[in-house]
Design a protein around this motif. Sequence first.
Motif, mmCIF file in Angstrom:
data_model
loop_
_atom_site.group_PDB
_atom_site.id
_atom_site.type_symbol
_atom_site.label_atom_id
_atom_site.label_comp_id
_atom_site.label_asym_id
_atom_site.label_seq_id
_atom_site.Cartn_x
_atom_site.Cartn_y
_atom_site.Cartn_z
ATOM 1 N N GLU A 116 -1.565 7.296 -3.327
ATOM 2 C CA GLU A 116 -2.407 8.265 -4.025
ATOM 3 C C GLU A 116 -3.770 7.706 -4.419
ATOM 4 O O GLU A 116 -4.722 8.453 -4.605
ATOM 5 C CB GLU A 116 -1.714 8.736 -5.315
ATOM 6 N N THR A 119 4.185 10.794 1.432
ATOM 7 C CA THR A 119 4.844 9.769 0.629
ATOM 8 C C THR A 119 5.906 10.401 -0.251
ATOM 9 O O THR A 119 5.845 11.591 -0.556
ATOM 10 C CB THR A 119 3.827 8.970 -0.212
ATOM 11 N N ILE A 177 2.891 -5.032 -13.768
ATOM 12 C CA ILE A 177 3.551 -3.788 -13.361
ATOM 13 C C ILE A 177 5.059 -4.026 -13.426
ATOM 14 O O ILE A 177 5.565 -4.986 -12.833
ATOM 15 C CB ILE A 177 3.150 -3.387 -11.928
ATOM 16 N N VAL A 223 -0.151 3.407 3.707
ATOM 17 C CA VAL A 223 -1.537 3.471 3.241
ATOM 18 C C VAL A 223 -2.217 2.106 3.334
ATOM 19 O O VAL A 223 -3.422 2.014 3.580
ATOM 20 C CB VAL A 223 -1.622 4.047 1.808
ATOM 21 N N THR A 224 -1.450 1.036 3.171
ATOM 22 C CA THR A 224 -2.051 -0.298 3.260
ATOM 23 C C THR A 224 -2.698 -0.491 4.631
ATOM 24 O O THR A 224 -3.783 -1.061 4.744
ATOM 25 C CB THR A 224 -0.984 -1.377 3.006
ATOM 26 N N ARG A 266 8.759 1.404 -11.075
ATOM 27 C CA ARG A 266 8.680 2.854 -11.254
ATOM 28 C C ARG A 266 9.460 3.291 -12.484
ATOM 29 O O ARG A 266 10.525 2.763 -12.782
ATOM 30 C CB ARG A 266 9.255 3.561 -10.022
ATOM 31 N N ASP A 269 4.378 4.543 -12.651
ATOM 32 C CA ASP A 269 4.770 3.150 -12.875
ATOM 33 C C ASP A 269 4.782 2.822 -14.367
ATOM 34 O O ASP A 269 4.033 3.409 -15.146
ATOM 35 C CB ASP A 269 3.777 2.186 -12.207
ATOM 36 N N GLY A 300 2.609 -3.931 -2.628
ATOM 37 C CA GLY A 300 3.707 -3.026 -2.311
ATOM 38 C C GLY A 300 4.796 -2.958 -3.352
ATOM 39 O O GLY A 300 5.503 -1.963 -3.453
ATOM 40 N N GLU A 301 4.956 -4.012 -4.115
ATOM 41 C CA GLU A 301 6.021 -4.053 -5.115
ATOM 42 C C GLU A 301 5.710 -5.224 -6.040
ATOM 43 O O GLU A 301 4.888 -6.081 -5.695
ATOM 44 C CB GLU A 301 7.385 -4.240 -4.443
ATOM 45 N N ASN A 326 11.731 1.476 -4.627
ATOM 46 C CA ASN A 326 10.826 0.669 -3.818
ATOM 47 C C ASN A 326 11.690 -0.326 -3.051
ATOM 48 O O ASN A 326 12.117 -1.342 -3.571
ATOM 49 C CB ASN A 326 9.823 -0.033 -4.732
ATOM 50 N N ASP A 357 -2.685 -10.381 -6.260
ATOM 51 C CA ASP A 357 -1.538 -9.474 -6.370
ATOM 52 C C ASP A 357 -2.126 -8.095 -6.642
ATOM 53 O O ASP A 357 -2.548 -7.801 -7.752
ATOM 54 C CB ASP A 357 -0.634 -9.943 -7.516
ATOM 55 N N THR A 358 -2.171 -7.271 -5.597
ATOM 56 C CA THR A 358 -2.931 -6.023 -5.664
ATOM 57 C C THR A 358 -2.021 -4.847 -5.969
ATOM 58 O O THR A 358 -1.122 -4.530 -5.199
ATOM 59 C CB THR A 358 -3.636 -5.767 -4.317
ATOM 60 N N TRP A 359 -2.277 -4.196 -7.081
ATOM 61 C CA TRP A 359 -1.491 -2.999 -7.418
ATOM 62 C C TRP A 359 -2.266 -1.740 -7.058
ATOM 63 O O TRP A 359 -3.428 -1.592 -7.442
ATOM 64 C CB TRP A 359 -1.141 -2.953 -8.912
ATOM 65 N N TRP A 360 -1.604 -0.873 -6.324
ATOM 66 C CA TRP A 360 -2.192 0.437 -6.013
ATOM 67 C C TRP A 360 -1.127 1.306 -5.390
ATOM 68 O O TRP A 360 0.046 0.939 -5.378
ATOM 69 C CB TRP A 360 -3.428 0.304 -5.131
ATOM 70 N N ARG A 399 8.372 3.133 -0.247
ATOM 71 C CA ARG A 399 8.710 4.103 -1.270
ATOM 72 C C ARG A 399 9.745 5.081 -0.771
ATOM 73 O O ARG A 399 9.625 5.610 0.322
ATOM 74 C CB ARG A 399 7.446 4.881 -1.562
HETATM 75 O O1 PRX Z 1 5.495 0.982 -7.920
HETATM 76 C C1 PRX Z 1 4.251 0.588 -7.398
HETATM 77 C C2 PRX Z 1 4.467 -0.280 -6.186
HETATM 78 O O2 PRX Z 1 4.386 0.576 -5.075
HETATM 79 C C3 PRX Z 1 4.117 1.912 -5.493
HETATM 80 C C4 PRX Z 1 3.205 2.594 -4.517
HETATM 81 O O3 PRX Z 1 3.838 2.682 -3.281
HETATM 82 P P1 PRX Z 1 3.047 3.222 -2.025
HETATM 83 O O4 PRX Z 1 2.370 4.502 -2.367
HETATM 84 O O5 PRX Z 1 4.001 3.234 -0.902
HETATM 85 O O6 PRX Z 1 1.910 2.173 -1.782
HETATM 86 C C5 PRX Z 1 2.256 0.856 -1.511
HETATM 87 C C6 PRX Z 1 1.032 0.077 -1.116
HETATM 88 C C7 PRX Z 1 -0.135 0.247 -1.998
HETATM 89 C C8 PRX Z 1 3.488 1.763 -6.851
HETATM 90 O O7 PRX Z 1 3.617 2.936 -7.605
HETATM 91 N N1 PRX Z 1 3.451 -1.336 -6.070
HETATM 92 C C9 PRX Z 1 2.457 -1.403 -5.164
HETATM 93 N N2 PRX Z 1 1.774 -2.556 -5.307
HETATM 94 C C10 PRX Z 1 2.333 -3.238 -6.335
HETATM 95 C C11 PRX Z 1 3.399 -2.447 -6.820
HETATM 96 N N3 PRX Z 1 4.146 -2.848 -7.862
HETATM 97 C C12 PRX Z 1 3.846 -4.014 -8.432
HETATM 98 N N4 PRX Z 1 2.856 -4.825 -8.023
HETATM 99 C C13 PRX Z 1 2.079 -4.483 -6.972
HETATM 100 N N5 PRX Z 1 1.126 -5.304 -6.575
#
Ligand code: PRX
Length: 647
Positions: free
Chosen positions: A415, A262, A510, A308-309, A513, A498, A385-386, A519, A409-412, A524
């Motif tokens: 990593e 990544t 969120i 990763v998703t 970045r 973030d 993802g964003e 993004n 709305d899943t943030w991750w 990424r």
């Molecule tokens: O900035 C955040 C954004 O995607 C980044 C992670 O990207 P990646 O490692 O490619 O993984 C994407 C799939 C999990 C984060 O640091 N991001 C991801 N999900 C969200 C998000 N930003 C806002 N809301 C979300 N739900």
Amino acid sequence: MSTIYDVKAEVAADTLLDKAGYEAMYRDSVADNEGFWKKQAAIVDWIKPFSKVKDVSFAREDLHIRWYYDGTLNACYNCVDRHLATKADDVAIIWEGDDPQRDLKITYRELHKRVCRFANVLKKLGAKKGDRITLYMPMIPEAAVAMLACARIGAVHSVVFGGFSPDALAGRIHDCESNIVITADEGLRGAKKIPLKASVDAAAAHESVTTLEKVLVVRNTGADIEWDAGRDHWLHEMEAEVDDDCPCEEMSAEDPLFILYTSGSTGKPKGVLHTTGGYLVYAALTHKYVFDYKPGDVYWCTADVGWVTGHSYIVYGPLANGAITLMFEGVPNYPSASRFWEVCDKHQVNICYTAPTAIRALMREGDAPVKKTSRASLRLLGSVGEPINPEAWEWYYHVVGDERCPIVDTWWQTETGGILISPLPGATALKPGSATRPLFGIQPAIVDSEGVELEGAAEGNLVISDSWPGQMRTVYGDHQRFVDTYFATFPGRYFTGDGARRDKDGDYWITGRVDDVLNVSGHRMGTAEVESALVAHPQVAEAAVVGYPHDIKGQGIYAYVTLMDGVASSDDLRSELVKWVRKEIGPIAAPDLIQWAPSLPKTRSGKIMRRILRKVAEDEFGNLGDTSTLADPGVVQDLIDNRMNRS
Ligand code: PRX
């Protein structure tokens, strides 16, 4: 002011958790973190049960993260074999082809047979426990089968998204010293053919690729391809020579399961390393609760397994839970903008998990392509993802979900291995644009630029104060980079990169970045990567890349390019540079806008002032802040006069 939906009233009362249930479980998970994770680890089957749960230090000088570390298990066994006793004839994978006429259902029994044969093929090619195997695959069942086959024999897979260029693929093969690459003759997306095998050939010819011995090729489109008889092998030919029986390797909980590259803010992409036990527990548990998964539900995550998703929420999480997981080869708008919802109707999808960029692109087509489909099977919608803008959220909720389906709305991040912050359906009041609450065991905090923790309603940098089982363990081959990237900025905590805001109710928003990572359509991309691709062009002297708001992609790529002395700028050169970046990295990295910059704004010590470049790219140059430290303040006016993004 955004609408707040009290989802408790809208979803069936039988969700796995209600508000009080979530709150109690979260409280327990923090009050007795080890006790909580000890209990939850029962979501997977262990060969040798663990007696040690957690051994973690976030201290820079002694950084280590271990979970369940004296236990043993096999991830493939958990995703396949253990379901045979009760659901051998249930569907594991529904595959929907790019061509709407093509689909396939694979039961757990069939999946087991396919994975065993695939694993035996890998063994025959010489694969051993610990080997790194690169996958460069289209979205066909063999992609999931190959991942599981690697896990079965203890090989570490590194999946490279099929949209990356041969150069990018070569870099990743080189970095983890892969001996085997698994690919297909071609991929198919939106009726376009993707020459995967030809790209592998080009990558293999790269001088940095010295470890590659075998290429295993899946026949997919049947296209004519080049063949290296000493190196290349057809899967179907080799499968005919092996049997259906392949025992699972007993793996330590902390043995690597996969590497996934990544982008970061500096240098080349990092090989994020995930291990077996903690990752699988975390992927399975979060899949179950966030998607409120119950036996028989048809679950669809529209991601590609190259991200990763796809790892956590198409393959490992759902299959560990014995779910029905749908894999889609195509794109949202082929053959028409109704495709996603036609797939939902055709396969009676209950849970649909997609990305804001897809939602925005479909929203632009209007409501009609959605409304002509039923979508009555849908019960839950997800986003990843964003940041999802409230307008897209509302459309997803009202038009796609008919105001019946909660949106998670899943943030991750790559990593984090799995979802860290998300609403739970039936338990959390939704707010369009907010990822709301931390999941079990996750302790987010907001710190200012000095690292001071901010209490209550606040905005700043998002950090996580304690470990969770799905956390990455290291950067493959470069542990110091792991330490420096994630644990140096705010000592003692994991820095996400973030920014976030916490509102008065304690919900997280969120904001995007805070480092130099873009993004773009949920993908990424490091600005440094695009910059080094640009300066590798013989006519480019210098380049600086920033993001700017883009209606569909979320962020677009804006490049400032200084040409070599004597080189004339032209539209042809502009197109050539876009093509160049596509070739160097892949289409997802192609700049949307290129501005010719005779020089870049730098401080007297030579540091590029990105803040100014960002403002100009955003067409927000009225408030550039302090420019007095610039070596040549005159540079800025030229940038403004020639800006490419004018609203
Ligand atoms: O900035 C955040 C954004 O995607 C980044 C992670 O990207 P990646 O490692 O490619 O993984 C994407 C799939 C999990 C984060 O640091 N991001 C991801 N999900 C969200 C998000 N930003 C806002 N809301 C979300 N739900």
